[in-house]
Design a protein around this motif. Sequence first.
Motif, PDB file in Angstrom:
ATOM      1  N   ALA A  87       0.830  -1.211   0.000  1.00  0.00           N
ATOM      2  CA  ALA A  87       0.000   0.000   0.000  1.00  0.00           C
ATOM      3  C   ALA A  87       0.866   1.263   0.000  1.00  0.00           C
ATOM      4  O   ALA A  87       1.272   1.750   1.064  1.00  0.00           O
ATOM      5  CB  ALA A  87      -0.933  -0.015   1.212  1.00  0.00           C
ATOM      6  N   PRO A  88       1.161   1.784  -1.213  1.00  0.00           N
ATOM      7  CA  PRO A  88       1.884   3.054  -1.291  1.00  0.00           C
ATOM      8  C   PRO A  88       0.938   4.233  -1.046  1.00  0.00           C
ATOM      9  O   PRO A  88      -0.221   4.190  -1.475  1.00  0.00           O
ATOM     10  CB  PRO A  88       2.413   3.089  -2.737  1.00  0.00           C
ATOM     11  CG  PRO A  88       1.782   1.969  -3.462  1.00  0.00           C
ATOM     12  CD  PRO A  88       0.897   1.200  -2.543  1.00  0.00           C
ATOM     13  N   TYR A  89       1.440   5.284  -0.374  1.00  0.00           N
ATOM     14  CA  TYR A  89       0.599   6.414   0.039  1.00  0.00           C
ATOM     15  C   TYR A  89       0.737   7.554  -0.975  1.00  0.00           C
ATOM     16  O   TYR A  89       1.663   8.371  -0.891  1.00  0.00           O
ATOM     17  CB  TYR A  89       1.019   6.888   1.437  1.00  0.00           C
ATOM     18  CG  TYR A  89       0.618   5.968   2.571  1.00  0.00           C
ATOM     19  CD1 TYR A  89       0.109   4.686   2.345  1.00  0.00           C
ATOM     20  CD2 TYR A  89       0.743   6.404   3.891  1.00  0.00           C
ATOM     21  CE1 TYR A  89      -0.263   3.869   3.395  1.00  0.00           C
ATOM     22  CE2 TYR A  89       0.369   5.587   4.951  1.00  0.00           C
ATOM     23  CZ  TYR A  89      -0.127   4.326   4.699  1.00  0.00           C
ATOM     24  OH  TYR A  89      -0.491   3.518   5.747  1.00  0.00           O
ATOM     25  N   VAL A  90      -0.196   7.642  -1.874  1.00  0.00           N
ATOM     26  CA  VAL A  90      -0.092   8.567  -3.011  1.00  0.00           C
ATOM     27  C   VAL A  90      -0.096  10.030  -2.567  1.00  0.00           C
ATOM     28  O   VAL A  90       0.822  10.794  -2.874  1.00  0.00           O
ATOM     29  CB  VAL A  90      -1.237   8.304  -4.015  1.00  0.00           C
ATOM     30  CG1 VAL A  90      -1.217   9.322  -5.147  1.00  0.00           C
ATOM     31  CG2 VAL A  90      -1.133   6.881  -4.555  1.00  0.00           C
ATOM     32  N   ASN A  91      -1.139  10.442  -1.828  1.00  0.00           N
ATOM     33  CA  ASN A  91      -1.234  11.863  -1.501  1.00  0.00           C
ATOM     34  C   ASN A  91      -0.107  12.316  -0.562  1.00  0.00           C
ATOM     35  O   ASN A  91       0.400  13.426  -0.685  1.00  0.00           O
ATOM     36  CB  ASN A  91      -2.590  12.189  -0.883  1.00  0.00           C
ATOM     37  CG  ASN A  91      -2.790  13.685  -0.782  1.00  0.00           C
ATOM     38  OD1 ASN A  91      -2.843  14.378  -1.804  1.00  0.00           O
ATOM     39  ND2 ASN A  91      -2.842  14.205   0.438  1.00  0.00           N
ATOM     40  N   ARG A  92       0.281  11.438   0.348  1.00  0.00           N
ATOM     41  CA  ARG A  92       1.372  11.843   1.251  1.00  0.00           C
ATOM     42  C   ARG A  92       2.668  12.023   0.470  1.00  0.00           C
ATOM     43  O   ARG A  92       3.506  12.851   0.830  1.00  0.00           O
ATOM     44  CB  ARG A  92       1.552  10.813   2.369  1.00  0.00           C
ATOM     45  CG  ARG A  92       0.354  10.771   3.311  1.00  0.00           C
ATOM     46  CD  ARG A  92       0.673  10.014   4.571  1.00  0.00           C
ATOM     47  NE  ARG A  92      -0.542   9.593   5.252  1.00  0.00           N
ATOM     48  CZ  ARG A  92      -0.579   9.099   6.479  1.00  0.00           C
ATOM     49  NH1 ARG A  92       0.534   8.961   7.174  1.00  0.00           N
ATOM     50  NH2 ARG A  92      -1.712   8.735   7.019  1.00  0.00           N
ATOM     51  N   LEU A  93       2.869  11.246  -0.606  1.00  0.00           N
ATOM     52  CA  LEU A  93       4.036  11.462  -1.473  1.00  0.00           C
ATOM     53  C   LEU A  93       3.890  12.785  -2.214  1.00  0.00           C
ATOM     54  O   LEU A  93       4.838  13.583  -2.288  1.00  0.00           O
ATOM     55  CB  LEU A  93       4.184  10.302  -2.468  1.00  0.00           C
ATOM     56  CG  LEU A  93       4.871   9.052  -1.909  1.00  0.00           C
ATOM     57  CD1 LEU A  93       4.620   7.844  -2.799  1.00  0.00           C
ATOM     58  CD2 LEU A  93       6.364   9.274  -1.736  1.00  0.00           C
ATOM     59  N   ASP A  94       2.698  13.032  -2.758  1.00  0.00           N
ATOM     60  CA  ASP A  94       2.477  14.296  -3.485  1.00  0.00           C
ATOM     61  C   ASP A  94       2.722  15.496  -2.565  1.00  0.00           C
ATOM     62  O   ASP A  94       3.231  16.525  -3.000  1.00  0.00           O
ATOM     63  CB  ASP A  94       1.040  14.362  -4.039  1.00  0.00           C
ATOM     64  CG  ASP A  94       0.822  13.378  -5.194  1.00  0.00           C
ATOM     65  OD1 ASP A  94       1.801  12.752  -5.643  1.00  0.00           O
ATOM     66  OD2 ASP A  94      -0.333  13.245  -5.634  1.00  0.00           O
TER      67      ASP A  94
ATOM     68  N   ASP B 221       6.182  12.168  -6.541  1.00  0.00           N
ATOM     69  CA  ASP B 221       5.108  11.889  -7.500  1.00  0.00           C
ATOM     70  C   ASP B 221       4.495  10.535  -7.158  1.00  0.00           C
ATOM     71  O   ASP B 221       4.979   9.493  -7.582  1.00  0.00           O
ATOM     72  CB  ASP B 221       5.710  11.898  -8.914  1.00  0.00           C
ATOM     73  CG  ASP B 221       4.658  11.706  -9.991  1.00  0.00           C
ATOM     74  OD1 ASP B 221       3.541  11.266  -9.659  1.00  0.00           O
ATOM     75  OD2 ASP B 221       4.954  11.980 -11.161  1.00  0.00           O
ATOM     76  N   GLY B 222       3.407  10.570  -6.356  1.00  0.00           N
ATOM     77  CA  GLY B 222       2.801   9.334  -5.860  1.00  0.00           C
ATOM     78  C   GLY B 222       2.353   8.402  -6.971  1.00  0.00           C
ATOM     79  O   GLY B 222       2.551   7.188  -6.891  1.00  0.00           O
ATOM     80  N   VAL B 223       1.764   8.965  -8.028  1.00  0.00           N
ATOM     81  CA  VAL B 223       1.269   8.127  -9.126  1.00  0.00           C
ATOM     82  C   VAL B 223       2.436   7.418  -9.809  1.00  0.00           C
ATOM     83  O   VAL B 223       2.349   6.228 -10.138  1.00  0.00           O
ATOM     84  CB  VAL B 223       0.462   8.982 -10.132  1.00  0.00           C
ATOM     85  CG1 VAL B 223       0.155   8.178 -11.387  1.00  0.00           C
ATOM     86  CG2 VAL B 223      -0.818   9.494  -9.478  1.00  0.00           C
ATOM     87  N   ASN B 224       3.528   8.152 -10.011  1.00  0.00           N
ATOM     88  CA  ASN B 224       4.701   7.550 -10.664  1.00  0.00           C
ATOM     89  C   ASN B 224       5.271   6.409  -9.814  1.00  0.00           C
ATOM     90  O   ASN B 224       5.650   5.354 -10.345  1.00  0.00           O
ATOM     91  CB  ASN B 224       5.766   8.613 -10.906  1.00  0.00           C
ATOM     92  CG  ASN B 224       6.942   8.040 -11.670  1.00  0.00           C
ATOM     93  OD1 ASN B 224       6.779   7.467 -12.738  1.00  0.00           O
ATOM     94  ND2 ASN B 224       8.136   8.142 -11.087  1.00  0.00           N
TER      95      ASN B 224
ATOM     96  N   VAL C  52      -0.704  -4.049  -6.135  1.00  0.00           N
ATOM     97  CA  VAL C  52      -0.534  -2.701  -5.587  1.00  0.00           C
ATOM     98  C   VAL C  52      -1.889  -2.164  -5.163  1.00  0.00           C
ATOM     99  O   VAL C  52      -2.801  -2.019  -5.986  1.00  0.00           O
ATOM    100  CB  VAL C  52       0.092  -1.741  -6.625  1.00  0.00           C
ATOM    101  CG1 VAL C  52       0.449  -0.415  -5.946  1.00  0.00           C
ATOM    102  CG2 VAL C  52       1.322  -2.362  -7.254  1.00  0.00           C
ATOM    103  N   LEU C  53      -2.014  -1.889  -3.876  1.00  0.00           N
ATOM    104  CA  LEU C  53      -3.227  -1.301  -3.308  1.00  0.00           C
ATOM    105  C   LEU C  53      -2.884   0.153  -2.969  1.00  0.00           C
ATOM    106  O   LEU C  53      -2.374   0.450  -1.884  1.00  0.00           O
ATOM    107  CB  LEU C  53      -3.636  -2.086  -2.048  1.00  0.00           C
ATOM    108  CG  LEU C  53      -4.664  -1.479  -1.100  1.00  0.00           C
ATOM    109  CD1 LEU C  53      -5.933  -1.040  -1.810  1.00  0.00           C
ATOM    110  CD2 LEU C  53      -5.013  -2.476  -0.007  1.00  0.00           C
ATOM    111  N   ALA C  54      -3.117   1.045  -3.925  1.00  0.00           N
ATOM    112  CA  ALA C  54      -2.744   2.445  -3.701  1.00  0.00           C
ATOM    113  C   ALA C  54      -3.659   3.056  -2.638  1.00  0.00           C
ATOM    114  O   ALA C  54      -4.865   2.812  -2.637  1.00  0.00           O
ATOM    115  CB  ALA C  54      -2.843   3.217  -5.011  1.00  0.00           C
ATOM    116  N   ALA C  55      -3.053   3.837  -1.749  1.00  0.00           N
ATOM    117  CA  ALA C  55      -3.793   4.407  -0.621  1.00  0.00           C
ATOM    118  C   ALA C  55      -3.458   5.894  -0.498  1.00  0.00           C
ATOM    119  O   ALA C  55      -2.575   6.391  -1.195  1.00  0.00           O
ATOM    120  CB  ALA C  55      -3.415   3.670   0.652  1.00  0.00           C
ATOM    121  N   SER C  56      -4.170   6.547   0.400  1.00  0.00           N
ATOM    122  CA  SER C  56      -3.946   7.968   0.687  1.00  0.00           C
ATOM    123  C   SER C  56      -4.275   8.825  -0.531  1.00  0.00           C
ATOM    124  O   SER C  56      -3.396   9.147  -1.341  1.00  0.00           O
ATOM    125  CB  SER C  56      -2.493   8.202   1.130  1.00  0.00           C
ATOM    126  OG  SER C  56      -2.244   9.575   1.339  1.00  0.00           O
TER     127      SER C  56
END
Length: 230
Positions: free
Chosen positions: A130-137, A142-145, A163-167
């Motif tokens: 679970a990668p944290y997209v918004n927290r990376l942004d 770049d969370g999406v990348n 991949v279970l994308a989160a945040s």
Amino acid sequence: MLYIIDTANIEKIKHCIEYYPIAGVTTNPTIISKEHTDFIDLIRKIEDVIGNDRMFHIQLTGDTAEQMMEEAKALRNVIGDNLYVKIPVGEEGLKATMKLHKEGFHITETAIFTQQQALMAAMAGADFVAPYVNRLDNIVSDGVNVVGEIASMFQRYGLKTKVLAASFKTAEQVHKISMVGGHAVTVNPEILESLIYHPLTMYAIDDFKADWESVYGKKTIMDMVKEKEQ
Ligand code: E4P
């Protein structure tokens, strides 16, 4: 792509599973603590609402691998086979992941911020990362990348881990995940609703209704079918 809801609120879960194709529920200690109620009672209620066919991801809170393993076993007794234990990535987390994987547990490695954390978790036996997209942004990463590169790595190495994308904070972030090969997203109910909202859709539905009523008044299709049957 699997849609999962990131909430422990019973009423919101009930609403989401009634109206959306929801594959499961994710929680974390922050989400659980927002409900201000007994933890075990709460997860039992959530399990009753979502049933055995949807995934239920619950985060462990132990600091050591041994504590995490003990918690995982206790939670499986409460929840059953649809339990996915969420384990924060780290040395203790990886140790617990390897051992629990061997014992047949479903595992979601969480708090993922880099591609190598994800690959390591996959090699340890995680079913999801679970990668944290918004927290990376938020930190001008770049969370999406990051999600896209993780999905590509898993495909390249033939790994089954998903991949279970989160945040998430926006519908656009969610959409971009579906364009880079994310297998699943977990979103709060507000983001979920925003995924199907468009003002032109509302206008179109209103126009259809107005045109119908201009000729048939308030009669419905069923009124007309019944009239013919008489
Ligand atoms: C889910 O696994 C994460 O715990 C969650 O999505 C984090 O979201 P947040 O960054 O909005 O707290």
